[in-house]
Design a protein around this motif. Sequence first.
Motif, PDB file in Angstrom:
ATOM      1  N   SER A 190     113.206  59.431  22.013  1.00 28.24           N
ATOM      2  CA  SER A 190     114.002  59.399  20.794  1.00 28.24           C
ATOM      3  C   SER A 190     115.400  59.962  21.016  1.00 28.24           C
ATOM      4  CB  SER A 190     113.311  60.203  19.690  1.00 28.24           C
ATOM      5  OG  SER A 190     114.136  60.283  18.543  1.00 28.24           O
ATOM      6  N   ALA A 191     116.389  59.279  20.449  1.00 30.67           N
ATOM      7  CA  ALA A 191     117.776  59.765  20.490  1.00 30.67           C
ATOM      8  C   ALA A 191     118.080  60.651  19.296  1.00 30.67           C
ATOM      9  CB  ALA A 191     118.749  58.582  20.532  1.00 30.67           C
ATOM     10  N   VAL A 192     117.178  60.676  18.315  1.00 33.37           N
ATOM     11  CA  VAL A 192     117.347  61.536  17.131  1.00 33.37           C
ATOM     12  C   VAL A 192     116.046  62.310  16.932  1.00 33.37           C
ATOM     13  CG1 VAL A 192     117.828  61.641  14.654  1.00 33.37           C
ATOM     14  CG2 VAL A 192     118.942  59.893  16.070  1.00 33.37           C
ATOM     15  N   LYS A 193     115.975  63.488  17.524  1.00 34.15           N
ATOM     16  CA  LYS A 193     114.789  64.338  17.363  1.00 34.15           C
ATOM     17  C   LYS A 193     115.005  65.214  16.139  1.00 34.15           C
ATOM     18  CE  LYS A 193     113.027  64.412  22.083  1.00 34.15           C
ATOM     19  NZ  LYS A 193     113.856  63.331  22.633  1.00 34.15           N
ATOM     20  N   TRP A 194     114.200  64.964  15.095  1.00 31.75           N
ATOM     21  CA  TRP A 194     114.445  65.598  13.804  1.00 31.75           C
ATOM     22  C   TRP A 194     113.796  66.970  13.713  1.00 31.75           C
ATOM     23  CZ3 TRP A 194     112.981  63.470   8.297  1.00 31.75           C
ATOM     24  CH2 TRP A 194     113.852  64.060   7.359  1.00 31.75           C
ATOM     25  N   THR A 195     114.315  67.892  14.478  1.00 32.66           N
ATOM     26  CA  THR A 195     113.897  69.280  14.425  1.00 32.66           C
ATOM     27  C   THR A 195     114.977  70.105  15.089  1.00 32.66           C
ATOM     28  OG1 THR A 195     112.069  70.820  14.858  1.00 32.66           O
ATOM     29  CG2 THR A 195     112.671  69.316  16.632  1.00 32.66           C
ATOM     30  N   SER A 196     114.964  71.393  14.840  1.00 38.76           N
ATOM     31  CA  SER A 196     115.936  72.277  15.473  1.00 38.76           C
ATOM     32  C   SER A 196     115.297  73.638  15.660  1.00 38.76           C
ATOM     33  CB  SER A 196     117.189  72.405  14.602  1.00 38.76           C
ATOM     34  OG  SER A 196     116.905  73.166  13.441  1.00 38.76           O
ATOM     35  N   SER A 197     116.006  74.526  16.312  1.00 44.62           N
ATOM     36  CA  SER A 197     115.464  75.864  16.535  1.00 44.62           C
ATOM     37  C   SER A 197     115.265  76.621  15.222  1.00 44.62           C
ATOM     38  CB  SER A 197     116.401  76.662  17.452  1.00 44.62           C
ATOM     39  OG  SER A 197     117.707  76.740  16.889  1.00 44.62           O
ATOM     40  N   TRP A 204     108.490  69.512   7.854  1.00 42.29           N
ATOM     41  CA  TRP A 204     108.690  69.747   6.419  1.00 42.29           C
ATOM     42  C   TRP A 204     108.693  68.455   5.627  1.00 42.29           C
ATOM     43  CZ3 TRP A 204     113.118  73.982   5.962  1.00 42.29           C
ATOM     44  CH2 TRP A 204     112.600  75.201   6.411  1.00 42.29           C
ATOM     45  N   TRP A 205     109.354  67.434   6.174  1.00 41.54           N
ATOM     46  CA  TRP A 205     109.413  66.130   5.509  1.00 41.54           C
ATOM     47  C   TRP A 205     108.004  65.571   5.321  1.00 41.54           C
ATOM     48  CZ3 TRP A 205     112.121  63.140   2.518  1.00 41.54           C
ATOM     49  CH2 TRP A 205     112.052  61.753   2.568  1.00 41.54           C
ATOM     50  N   THR A 206     107.194  65.674   6.356  1.00 43.20           N
ATOM     51  CA  THR A 206     105.820  65.179   6.303  1.00 43.20           C
ATOM     52  C   THR A 206     104.999  65.975   5.284  1.00 43.20           C
ATOM     53  OG1 THR A 206     105.912  64.500   8.628  1.00 43.20           O
ATOM     54  CG2 THR A 206     103.728  64.764   7.650  1.00 43.20           C
ATOM     55  N   GLU A 207     105.151  67.288   5.314  1.00 37.06           N
ATOM     56  CA  GLU A 207     104.430  68.140   4.366  1.00 37.06           C
ATOM     57  C   GLU A 207     104.821  67.810   2.929  1.00 37.06           C
ATOM     58  OE1 GLU A 207     104.095  72.877   3.125  1.00 37.06           O
ATOM     59  OE2 GLU A 207     104.959  72.324   5.087  1.00 37.06           O
ATOM     60  N   PHE A 254     113.341  66.356  -2.117  1.00 36.58           N
ATOM     61  CA  PHE A 254     113.053  67.065  -0.866  1.00 36.58           C
ATOM     62  C   PHE A 254     114.028  68.221  -0.659  1.00 36.58           C
ATOM     63  CE2 PHE A 254     113.804  67.331   3.846  1.00 36.58           C
ATOM     64  CZ  PHE A 254     112.605  67.946   4.168  1.00 36.58           C
ATOM     65  N   VAL A 255     115.286  67.991  -0.955  1.00 39.98           N
ATOM     66  CA  VAL A 255     116.288  69.044  -0.826  1.00 39.98           C
ATOM     67  C   VAL A 255     115.936  70.225  -1.727  1.00 39.98           C
ATOM     68  CG1 VAL A 255     118.704  69.658  -1.255  1.00 39.98           C
ATOM     69  CG2 VAL A 255     118.156  67.511  -0.092  1.00 39.98           C
ATOM     70  N   ASP A 256     115.565  69.942  -2.975  1.00 38.36           N
ATOM     71  CA  ASP A 256     115.158  71.006  -3.900  1.00 38.36           C
ATOM     72  C   ASP A 256     113.939  71.749  -3.354  1.00 38.36           C
ATOM     73  OD1 ASP A 256     117.165  70.499  -5.717  1.00 38.36           O
ATOM     74  OD2 ASP A 256     115.939  69.179  -6.983  1.00 38.36           O
ATOM     75  N   TRP A 257     112.998  70.998  -2.822  1.00 38.60           N
ATOM     76  CA  TRP A 257     111.770  71.580  -2.269  1.00 38.60           C
ATOM     77  C   TRP A 257     112.085  72.495  -1.092  1.00 38.60           C
ATOM     78  CZ3 TRP A 257     109.148  70.955   2.460  1.00 38.60           C
ATOM     79  CH2 TRP A 257     107.798  71.335   2.478  1.00 38.60           C
ATOM     80  N   GLU A 261     111.033  76.091  -1.851  1.00 37.70           N
ATOM     81  CA  GLU A 261     109.723  76.374  -1.268  1.00 37.70           C
ATOM     82  C   GLU A 261     109.817  76.942   0.149  1.00 37.70           C
ATOM     83  OE1 GLU A 261     106.848  76.143  -2.847  1.00 37.70           O
ATOM     84  OE2 GLU A 261     107.869  75.471  -4.668  1.00 37.70           O
ATOM     85  N   LYS A 262     110.819  76.523   0.904  1.00 37.80           N
ATOM     86  CA  LYS A 262     110.915  76.926   2.307  1.00 37.80           C
ATOM     87  C   LYS A 262     111.993  77.959   2.578  1.00 37.80           C
ATOM     88  CE  LYS A 262     107.585  74.365   3.852  1.00 37.80           C
ATOM     89  NZ  LYS A 262     106.359  74.999   4.397  1.00 37.80           N
ATOM     90  N   ARG A 263     112.982  77.992   1.726  1.00 34.66           N
ATOM     91  CA  ARG A 263     114.097  78.899   1.984  1.00 34.66           C
ATOM     92  C   ARG A 263     114.271  79.955   0.894  1.00 34.66           C
ATOM     93  NH1 ARG A 263     118.555  74.640   4.536  1.00 34.66           N
ATOM     94  NH2 ARG A 263     117.545  74.497   6.580  1.00 34.66           N
TER      95      ARG A 263
END
Length: 276
Positions: A190-197, A204-207, A254-257, A261-263
């Motif tokens: 993949s050229a776009v790995k959707w995760t970071s440190s 999160w998107w899947t959850e 998702f942004v609101d979530w 919920e996560k931040r």
Amino acid sequence: MPAVYSTQQKSAITQFISFTQLDRNTAIRALKSHGWDAQTAVNAHYGSGGGASTGSPAAKANLTKLFDRYASAADKNIIDAEGTMKYFQDTDVDVEGLESLAALEIVQAPTMGEMSRDGFVNGWQERNCETVDKQKAYIKNLKREMPGDKELFTRVYKYTFSIAKIPDSKGVALDAAIVYWGLLFSGPLSAVKWTSSNTPWLEWWTEFLNSSWKRSVNKDMWNETLKFAQLTLTDESLGFWNEESSWPSVIDDFVDWVKNEKRGGDKQAEVMDEEY
């Protein structure tokens, strides 16, 4: 004094030679003419007469004969799932890897695991690959290029929607979409790995989708997810998003979530802003 080439340039030389079987000096000249882009140089080589002509009747005849080798007994104009598996084995394509989607994009497969005669012949004829060996080499080179080629990734990503969607419908079933997103956004090619440190975005998107989204995924949501993913990787604080933006409602939710919920509201976002 001999010329000194960078690691990237040496890799491009190796790729060009591997695919075309030409000598090193010819490879260097071709790559210099195309900005050291191996894929572009290879395509230009074959397109300019270095290989079979795109419109060659002989090439088309060879591809037609090759298609017949894998065609279904029930419908000679289709390579079915069994034939596709055999073809992938012969061309060293991992059916569970991202290269399988790239290979199906080349032949514009109408659905997952199925190839049409016209798509197969036209797709490979455009790339001057009328034999299994040439197709195998082309895909091998493609696999080298994919992790660093976002344009190629975007093309494969957008095409994937057409083979992933439910037949005779306008959307992809959510469970299927999640599987494909996992492959596209986290695979080694993949050229776009959707995760970071700092943020496990894909996780999160899947959850979020599993808990809050009950519908299928339409084309707009599919394409905008890629755009959103790329922006989050450059701006983890989500500063690019605002209520007036024309994102699909699921991304707004998702942004609101994420924020709530996560931040923990805006506290973590403020910390991340300071880090930037």
